[in-house]
Design a protein around this motif. Structure first.
Motif: not given
Length: 140
Positions: A18-45
């Motif tokens: 499972r991936i754990q992310l802070p709430d979206r409001a914790s990120f300074h931009s939607p791109a930062a949220f998506c980038g962090t999601w992508a980073y953790e997705q890579i780990h999940s592979t």
């Protein structure tokens, strides 16, 4: 891949896949949220049910540095593929560990690049015959 939001840090939890992310409001931009999601997705592979990478390293040690190098390289490339960009500054924090890893085994870079490409293809496969992105060189 299941994602839970909440808490104060982003991480991939291989024991429960499972991936754990802070709430979206914790990120300074939607791109930062998506980038962090992508980073953790890579780990999940790297999970044993997918690419079976060694995810058991400790910060500052070669095994950890190798997995971080896979994630950092592929996150930048995946960010381009998904057109969400990446914040390369956050990846620079691991640079010292990468350098030590590459000094020990320079060939690891080619292995890591191969693993990084495979990881990104699990998340977002490249489409054959897709028009080239601006700025890409013609391979012919």
């Amino acid at each position: 891949m299941p994602v839970s939001c909440g808490g104060d840090r982003a991480c991939y939890l291989p024991a429960i896949d499972r991936i754990q992310l802070p709430d979206r409001a914790s990120f300074h931009s939607p791109a930062a949220f998506c980038g962090t999601w992508a980073y953790e997705q890579i780990h999940s592979t790297g999970h044993e049910s997918r690419m079976k990478r060694d995810l058991g390293g400790v910060f500052g040690k070669p095994r950890f540095a190798r997995e971080e190098l896979v994630a950092d390289l592929r996150t930048v490339l995946l960010g381009d593929r998904l057109e969400i960009g990446s914040e390369i500054e956050s990846h620079a924090a691991y640079l010292g560990n990468w350098i030590e890893l590459l000094k020990e085994s320079p060939r690891v870079l080619f292995q890591v690049l191969n693993e990084a490409r495979q990881a990104a293809d699990l998340i977002c496969p490249e489409v054959p015959g897709q028009p080239e992105q601006e700025g890409e060189a013609d391979p012919a």
